[in-house]
Design an enzyme around this catalytic site. Structure first.
Site, mmCIF file in Angstrom:
data_model
loop_
_atom_site.group_PDB
_atom_site.id
_atom_site.type_symbol
_atom_site.label_atom_id
_atom_site.label_comp_id
_atom_site.label_asym_id
_atom_site.label_seq_id
_atom_site.Cartn_x
_atom_site.Cartn_y
_atom_site.Cartn_z
ATOM 1 N N LYS A 168 12.140 79.345 61.781
ATOM 2 C CA LYS A 168 13.513 79.871 62.054
ATOM 3 C C LYS A 168 14.009 80.463 60.815
ATOM 4 C CE LYS A 168 15.422 75.344 62.133
ATOM 5 N NZ LYS A 168 15.992 74.267 63.048
ATOM 6 N N TYR A 185 35.341 83.068 35.084
ATOM 7 C CA TYR A 185 36.603 83.423 35.803
ATOM 8 C C TYR A 185 37.531 82.074 35.773
ATOM 9 C CZ TYR A 185 34.900 87.515 38.237
ATOM 10 O OH TYR A 185 34.330 88.909 38.639
ATOM 11 N N MET A 224 29.582 86.106 41.386
ATOM 12 C CA MET A 224 28.670 86.351 42.364
ATOM 13 C C MET A 224 27.034 86.740 41.669
ATOM 14 S SD MET A 224 29.130 89.739 44.674
ATOM 15 C CE MET A 224 30.771 89.275 45.338
ATOM 16 N N ARG A 261 23.519 67.764 71.422
ATOM 17 C CA ARG A 261 23.642 69.169 70.792
ATOM 18 C C ARG A 261 23.197 69.944 72.361
ATOM 19 N NH1 ARG A 261 21.090 70.546 65.419
ATOM 20 N NH2 ARG A 261 19.443 70.748 66.589
HETATM 21 C C1 LIG Z 1 14.800 73.005 62.849
HETATM 22 C C2 LIG Z 1 14.275 72.342 63.895
HETATM 23 C C3 LIG Z 1 13.135 71.549 63.698
HETATM 24 C C4 LIG Z 1 12.361 71.504 62.340
HETATM 25 O O1 LIG Z 1 13.028 70.359 61.478
HETATM 26 P P1 LIG Z 1 12.760 70.149 60.135
HETATM 27 O O2 LIG Z 1 13.662 68.987 59.516
HETATM 28 O O3 LIG Z 1 12.984 71.310 59.173
HETATM 29 O O4 LIG Z 1 11.490 69.575 60.055
HETATM 30 C C5 LIG Z 1 12.548 70.966 64.598
HETATM 31 N N1 LIG Z 1 13.066 70.786 66.032
HETATM 32 C C6 LIG Z 1 14.035 71.576 66.215
HETATM 33 C C7 LIG Z 1 14.775 71.618 67.694
HETATM 34 C C8 LIG Z 1 14.688 72.230 65.100
HETATM 35 O O5 LIG Z 1 16.223 72.674 65.298
#
Ligand SMILES: *Cc1c(COP(=O)(O)O)cnc(C)c1O
Length: 376
Positions: free
Chosen positions: A45, A265, A318, A143
């Protein structure tokens, strides 16, 4: 008056670079496979945590990975375009308007409530396709996830659904702390929920969960950050995965400032001595948090040149960050034209300790104009 000299060399790329060692990614995948008594999926992701999803997914696939997780339907569509064969689950809620995307790209949702299950069931039925889906059960993190009552109601009405649930998953809240009692509580709740799904494969562990031990592995584990070189238990053990990423940026200019001159800055920083200042071509648009400036708070963050610390002075802007090169020997300065932010001299773990952000944030905030360089 300050004197300055340009130091850009011809051969030098004027952009910050995130070097990704694909060999180490593969090595980490193999390590996790050895540790896990289960199939090892790849969580890619957020553009594979900022590393570039296409190259990362291809490398993982070549290492034997067949199941992947993305966060959104659009991430799934993009991954499907480059990986026609793999199994892809979408972690985030899939709203009604996403379902067509899912079905057309052969993506599987992670269902987390009865309403969603009903809608998905209807669509897949109408489309005459049953790509399968994960059912996300709630075990304590609160969640996403089907709570106890909803779970019972779904299982009680199972015959009314055509949906093929091919994965039951949960998610741990405190897995990065191996001493947390919550882990065991979530484990037992998850085991309880699994009784309603005999024969369906199960998945509970993210990276940190894998390192909690075999009872957390079930049929499939879902590592992200550990594939990318960070051991979430680094405070408790020697890291069990190799570093994968190294972030560096070019030195654009060196200036000699007199004692008493100001930098940056807001002119927040005054030179306490005559100072050799380096202007580094990286800033918050590239993912350097403005919070790293710490000298006022006593916790100075540094970039590294030739293995020597170059403390950040003045505000991060930046596109530029200013560092103090005064203590770096002159002959070393001439030899190097890039500073390392993290990677070889200091690990990602050490970098996050000094900045107060998590490695997840550091990686996912590395800006889009940072060049990703893949070392094969
Ligand atoms: C992001 C995520 C993972 C991976 O987590 P890591 O800590 O990066 O290994 C696994 N399961 C779910 C549901 C996630 O949202």
């Amino acid at each position: 008056m300050s004197s300055s000299k340009p130091i850009m060399k011809n051969s030098m790329l004027s952009a910050p670079i995130l070097n990704v060692a694909l060999k180490s990614l593969t090595a980490n995948y193999q390590t996790l496979k050895k540790i896990s008594n289960a199939e090892v999926a790849g969580v890619v992701k957020a553009n594979a945590y900022g590393l570039g999803f296409a190259t990362i997914a291809e490398t993982l696939r070549k290492s034997g990975c067949r199941t992947f997780f993305v966060a959104t339907a659009l991430e799934g569509v993009a991954l499907r375009l480059v990986q026609p064969e793999i199994e892809i689950y979408v972690l985030s809620p899939c709203l009604v308007r996403d379902i067509e995307l899912l079905i057309n790209s052969d993506l599987k949702p992670c269902l987390y409530d009865i309403e969603g299950i009903l809608v998905y069931n209807q669509y897949t039925k109408a489309a005459g396709k049953q790509p399968g889906a994960a059912l996300h059960v709630e075990t304590g993190i609160n969640r996403l996830g089907l709570g106890c009552v909803q779970l019972l109601s779904f299982c009680g009405n199972r015959n009314n659904f055509d949906i093929k649930i091919d994965l039951v998953m949960g998610h741990l809240a405190c897995a990065d702390d191996p001493n947390s009692e919550i882990n065991k509580l979530q484990l037992s709740r998850f085991q309880e929920a699994l009784k309603m799904f005999p024969g369906v494969r199960a998945s509970l562990a993210n990276s940190a969960g894998i390192f909690l031990g075999a009872e957390y592995h079930f049929d499939l584990v879902r590592p992200g950050i550990s594939l990318y070189g960070h051991d979430p238990h680094y405070k408790f053990v020697t890291p069990r995965v190799e570093p994968v990423v190294a972030f560096s940026a070019p030195l654009g200019q060196i200036k000699n400032l007199a004692k008493g001159e100001y930098v940056g800055y807001g002119m927040t920083e005054q030179c306490k001595r005559s100072t050799r200042l380096g202007v580094v071509l990286v800033g918050y648009a590239d993912g350097i948090s403005r919070c790293v400036l710490g000298s006022a708070k006593g916790n100075v963050s540094s970039f590294y040149l030739a293995g020597c610390r170059a403390p950040i002075i003045g505000r991060v802007s930046m596109d530029l960050t200013t560092v103090d090169l005064t203590d770096i020997p002159e002959n070393e300065l001439g030899k190097h034209d890039r500073l390392e932010i993290f990677g070889n001299v200091i690990s990602l773990a050490e970098y996050v300790e000094s900045t107060g952000v998590t490695p997840y944030e550091v990686l996912t905030r590395i800006g889009s104009r940072v060049k990703r360089g893949y070392v094969r």
